[in-house]
Design a protein around this motif. Structure first.
Motif, PDB file in Angstrom:
ATOM      1  N   ASP A 136       7.628 -14.251 -33.634  1.00 14.59           N
ATOM      2  CA  ASP A 136       8.167 -15.040 -32.526  1.00 14.59           C
ATOM      3  C   ASP A 136       8.788 -16.314 -33.079  1.00 14.59           C
ATOM      4  N   ALA A 141       8.036 -16.009 -26.760  1.00 13.24           N
ATOM      5  CA  ALA A 141       6.955 -15.178 -26.236  1.00 13.24           C
ATOM      6  C   ALA A 141       5.852 -16.034 -25.644  1.00 13.24           C
ATOM      7  N   SER A 145       4.644 -16.385 -21.559  1.00 14.10           N
ATOM      8  CA  SER A 145       3.299 -15.965 -21.146  1.00 14.10           C
ATOM      9  C   SER A 145       2.725 -16.848 -20.041  1.00 14.10           C
ATOM     10  N   SER A 189      -0.611  -9.840 -27.878  1.00  8.28           N
ATOM     11  CA  SER A 189       0.153 -10.938 -28.467  1.00  8.28           C
ATOM     12  C   SER A 189      -0.132 -11.129 -29.955  1.00  8.28           C
TER      13      SER A 189
END
Length: 326
Positions: A136, A141, A145, A189
């Motif tokens: 990332d 990302a 979230s 993740s």
């Protein structure tokens, strides 16, 4: 047409634009006014050089909050401890910039742009002391979230309420669901996408608490206010908490006092906590951890108070009426 349906039609036609206007204000206004406001930065080096660096930052009045450090080591420690977002160091080998993209890639890019305005011929070496992972590199990302986690918390609180769970059962369900969300989100993740790179279990705990705080808040509002409490909780956590979180930039880049308010709400505190455990080994996690814990505790307290009120009301309703004396 009767009066009641007509009033309902008018109410809906008025309510929808009001909600849209509120959503646009909450989401679009902070994004359109993104700029540094008392952004903490550091400067280090010889006194004369530091004074010149300070003047460079102070040309943008109110944009930066400049901290002085004796040398590069102390400036680096301040960046790693999340005291400042970055630091400019003047030394015998030239000028260097210490950034921390893990604290916010937008801020790191901003500091690089500011130092790029140095006099012609000045070369600035850039060192990222808390880089984002290769999975990332732009930090998108983590920013993305914030909304799903807020929605998960609201959904958990709403489902607990609509399922008729009260007291200990409601609390156990909320925290059980939050823990499972945290484990699932960390597995996706960290283990799969590779967008987090801290301690696996610390990240899972941070994500779980980020869901539990809004979940308990929504359930608490509903226990005290009934069904409208779910809407109030959703409004607070999603419509305000998410755009005010600073997850996509930084709290100090949002209009005042939006940035500060966002850190007092679970989405903003959760994003800050996750950055701390994912990229800074937990440094700077104390304040958001306390914020989330307070929201969760107050929400659970409201759940228990509302449950007792409901139980007392049911007991009163079921009590037999007194027999009249002849």
């Amino acid at each position: 047409m009767s009066a009641v349906p007509a009033r309902r039609m008018i109410a809906v036609m008025v309510l929808v634009p009001v909600v849209v206007a509120l959503a646009l204000w909450a989401f679009a206004w902070p994004a359109a006014r993104t700029a540094p406001r008392d952004l903490p930065v550091g400067v280090a080096g010889p006194a004369a050089a530091v004074t010149q660096l300070e003047r460079g930052f102070e040309r943008r009045e109110g944009a930066f909050d400049v901290h002085r450090y004796d040398d590069e080591a102390s400036a680096r420690a301040a960046v790693e401890d999340r005291v400042v977002y970055g630091a400019v160091v003047a030394g015998p080998k030239g000028t260097s910039l210490l950034t921390a993209s893990g604290a916010g890639p937008v801020v790191a890019q901003l500091l690089e742009a500011v130092t790029a305005q140095a006099p012609a011929g000045t070369q600035v070496r850039v060192t990222d002391v808390a880089p984002l992972p290769s999975g990332d590199p732009r930090g998108t990302a983590l920013a993305a979230s914030a909304l799903p986690l807020a929605l998960a918390g609201v959904a958990a609180g709403a489902l607990v309420t609509m399922s008729g769970l009260r007291g200990t059962r409601a609390a156990a369900t909320l925290f059980g669901a939050s823990a499972l969300v945290g484990l699932t989100a960390t597995a996706i993740s960290h283990s799969w996408l590779g967008v987090l790179q801290g301690d696996w279990w610390a990240e899972a705990a941070a994500l779980s608490l980020t869901v539990a705080a809004p979940g308990a808040t929504v359930a608490g509002f509903a226990a005290l206010l009934g069904t409208p409490g779910i809407g109030l909780g959703a409004l607070l956590m999603v419509l305000l908490g998410n755009p005010f979180s600073g997850a996509a930039s930084a709290p100090e880049l949002l209009p005042e006092p939006v940035g500060a308010i966002g850190q007092w709400l679970p989405p903003g505190a959760g994003a800050t906590l996750l950055r701390s455990v994912a990229y800074f080994d937990g440094r700077g996690a104390a304040a958001p951890l306390v914020t989330l814990s307070v929201w969760a505790a107050l929400g659970l307290a409201a759940v228990f108070v509302g449950g007792r009120r409901r139980a007392a009301a049911l007991a009163e309703a079921e009590r037999p009426a007194p027999v009249p004396v002849a």
